[in-house]
Write a protein that holds these residues in place. Sequence first.
Motif, mmCIF file in Angstrom:
data_model
loop_
_atom_site.group_PDB
_atom_site.id
_atom_site.type_symbol
_atom_site.label_atom_id
_atom_site.label_comp_id
_atom_site.label_asym_id
_atom_site.label_seq_id
_atom_site.Cartn_x
_atom_site.Cartn_y
_atom_site.Cartn_z
ATOM 1 N N ALA A 182 35.329 39.159 36.043
ATOM 2 C CA ALA A 182 33.960 39.425 35.591
ATOM 3 C C ALA A 182 32.919 39.149 36.673
ATOM 4 C CB ALA A 182 33.656 38.630 34.325
ATOM 5 N N PRO A 183 32.912 37.970 37.319
ATOM 6 C CA PRO A 183 31.892 37.747 38.360
ATOM 7 C C PRO A 183 32.033 38.691 39.541
ATOM 8 C CG PRO A 183 33.440 35.903 38.256
ATOM 9 C CD PRO A 183 33.696 36.742 37.057
ATOM 10 N N THR A 184 33.267 39.053 39.909
ATOM 11 C CA THR A 184 33.462 39.972 41.037
ATOM 12 C C THR A 184 32.909 41.352 40.717
ATOM 13 O OG1 THR A 184 35.462 38.800 41.740
ATOM 14 C CG2 THR A 184 35.157 41.027 42.568
ATOM 15 N N ALA A 185 33.325 41.895 39.573
ATOM 16 C CA ALA A 185 32.856 43.229 39.192
ATOM 17 C C ALA A 185 31.342 43.247 38.995
ATOM 18 C CB ALA A 185 33.565 43.681 37.917
ATOM 19 N N ASN A 186 30.807 42.203 38.384
ATOM 20 C CA ASN A 186 29.367 42.146 38.140
ATOM 21 C C ASN A 186 28.584 42.104 39.445
ATOM 22 O OD1 ASN A 186 27.158 41.837 36.140
ATOM 23 N ND2 ASN A 186 26.870 39.867 37.155
ATOM 24 N N ALA A 187 29.058 41.321 40.416
ATOM 25 C CA ALA A 187 28.363 41.220 41.699
ATOM 26 C C ALA A 187 28.339 42.559 42.422
ATOM 27 C CB ALA A 187 29.038 40.162 42.573
ATOM 28 N N ILE A 188 29.469 43.280 42.406
ATOM 29 C CA ILE A 188 29.525 44.569 43.095
ATOM 30 C C ILE A 188 28.656 45.595 42.391
ATOM 31 C CG2 ILE A 188 31.032 46.505 43.704
ATOM 32 C CD1 ILE A 188 33.266 44.501 44.188
ATOM 33 N N LEU A 189 28.723 45.659 41.076
ATOM 34 C CA LEU A 189 27.944 46.651 40.337
ATOM 35 C C LEU A 189 26.444 46.381 40.459
ATOM 36 C CD1 LEU A 189 30.143 47.051 37.119
ATOM 37 C CD2 LEU A 189 29.883 48.677 39.002
ATOM 38 N N LYS A 190 26.059 45.114 40.569
ATOM 39 C CA LYS A 190 24.648 44.794 40.758
ATOM 40 C C LYS A 190 24.175 45.171 42.157
ATOM 41 C CE LYS A 190 23.381 41.135 37.517
ATOM 42 N NZ LYS A 190 22.904 39.731 37.390
ATOM 43 N N ALA A 191 25.056 44.958 43.147
ATOM 44 C CA ALA A 191 24.664 45.218 44.532
ATOM 45 C C ALA A 191 24.706 46.699 44.876
ATOM 46 C CB ALA A 191 25.577 44.446 45.485
ATOM 47 N N ALA A 192 25.573 47.446 44.207
ATOM 48 C CA ALA A 192 25.737 48.866 44.529
ATOM 49 C C ALA A 192 24.589 49.690 43.949
ATOM 50 C CB ALA A 192 27.067 49.370 43.989
ATOM 51 N N ASP A 193 24.232 50.744 44.643
ATOM 52 C CA ASP A 193 23.197 51.663 44.185
ATOM 53 C C ASP A 193 23.879 52.848 43.506
ATOM 54 O OD1 ASP A 193 20.974 53.160 43.725
ATOM 55 O OD2 ASP A 193 20.634 53.732 45.820
ATOM 56 N N GLY A 203 29.825 35.545 31.183
ATOM 57 C CA GLY A 203 30.376 34.476 30.358
ATOM 58 C C GLY A 203 31.246 35.003 29.229
ATOM 59 N N ALA A 204 30.722 35.988 28.495
ATOM 60 C CA ALA A 204 31.480 36.547 27.373
ATOM 61 C C ALA A 204 32.750 37.237 27.859
ATOM 62 C CB ALA A 204 30.608 37.536 26.598
ATOM 63 N N LEU A 205 32.646 37.936 29.000
ATOM 64 C CA LEU A 205 33.798 38.661 29.511
ATOM 65 C C LEU A 205 34.873 37.705 30.013
ATOM 66 C CD1 LEU A 205 34.882 41.464 29.879
ATOM 67 C CD2 LEU A 205 33.698 41.618 32.064
ATOM 68 N N VAL A 206 34.455 36.627 30.700
ATOM 69 C CA VAL A 206 35.431 35.631 31.164
ATOM 70 C C VAL A 206 36.137 35.001 29.969
ATOM 71 C CG1 VAL A 206 35.677 33.362 32.232
ATOM 72 C CG2 VAL A 206 34.324 35.131 33.362
ATOM 73 N N ARG A 207 35.371 34.648 28.937
ATOM 74 C CA ARG A 207 35.987 34.026 27.754
ATOM 75 C C ARG A 207 36.972 34.977 27.087
ATOM 76 N NH1 ARG A 207 30.637 32.229 27.060
ATOM 77 N NH2 ARG A 207 30.228 33.907 25.571
ATOM 78 N N THR A 208 36.585 36.237 26.946
ATOM 79 C CA THR A 208 37.445 37.204 26.272
ATOM 80 C C THR A 208 38.721 37.454 27.062
ATOM 81 O OG1 THR A 208 35.533 38.308 25.281
ATOM 82 C CG2 THR A 208 37.585 39.558 25.385
ATOM 83 N N VAL A 209 38.572 37.733 28.354
ATOM 84 C CA VAL A 209 39.737 38.039 29.178
ATOM 85 C C VAL A 209 40.643 36.824 29.309
ATOM 86 C CG1 VAL A 209 40.494 38.728 31.479
ATOM 87 C CG2 VAL A 209 38.557 39.886 30.420
#
Length: 302
Positions: free
Chosen positions: A116-127, A137-143
């Motif tokens: 979750a943090p890896t994918a979120n960081a890339i998607l936020k940084a990418a245009d 948080g929710a995604l880490v808990r679920t996975v």
Amino acid sequence: MNTLHLVLNAVTVIFIAATMFAAGLRATVPALCGVLADVRLLSLALTANLVVVPLLGWGIGTLLGLSSASFIALVLIASSPGGPFGAKLAAVQQGDTVAGAAMQALLASLGSLTFAPTANAILKAADIGTTVSLDVGALVRTVALLQLVPFAIGLLLRRYAEPTARSWHPTAAAVSNVTFLMVLAGMLLGNWHDVVGLFGSLALLAGFLLAVLAFAVGTLLASGPATRRTTMGGVASVRNAGPALAAIGLAFADQPAVLGALAAILLSGLAASLPVSALLSRGRKPPDTAAPDTAAPGDGSP
């Protein structure tokens, strides 16, 4: 369509849990400790799978100018290490099946926390032309719940009730295989308009390139004999669909375009990694059967 998505979500949960339960039944504490004790191999594999491959997904998606849906699907799958088919590729290429199975299980477990943090960081940084933010948080808990708990139960059974674990593993692996095919079929059939639209697009090429480059990176960033290095390459090339599917359900409301792109990328990735593994098996002798306390039981994982 809503009914299909509900069924697909239910089958996806079963697939994720069954896959990790089977991985736990197959893994052994000595094999996992052996991987953890090889600090150089472990550090190289973690760097390849948790850092380099996600960055490759970002770079390929940007270089090819993928649509938002295809880019999201590519980043999600690139950020999710430890695909269960990686252990199968070790057997296909006559590689180090014990190390491959142990590393796959370890990466899938760690990926529960890093995805979750890896994918979120890339998607936020990418245009990508749209704002994307995952509820980390929710995604880490679920996975983590869907992956770590079944894996821990399977591992405990293997440790303290080995005959039961060995007898249950083929069934758990079969459930994982069947539900994976059901999920894949559901993604293709439920989103066939979007999948058909991807033919001739660059999404299939992106999935193919990611698998090939991840195989190369995993092989280069490994230590030991050639069979072990290429085994690590196979493990790196096959990503874990479970967390990506969970993210699409939680963060993207099962958007057909993203689901269709994910199915296409998964298929093109397998189309790249399987022939490479088969080619590597030429001239190799089947590995010696490991001792019962360190060997992974019969390979039936997807």
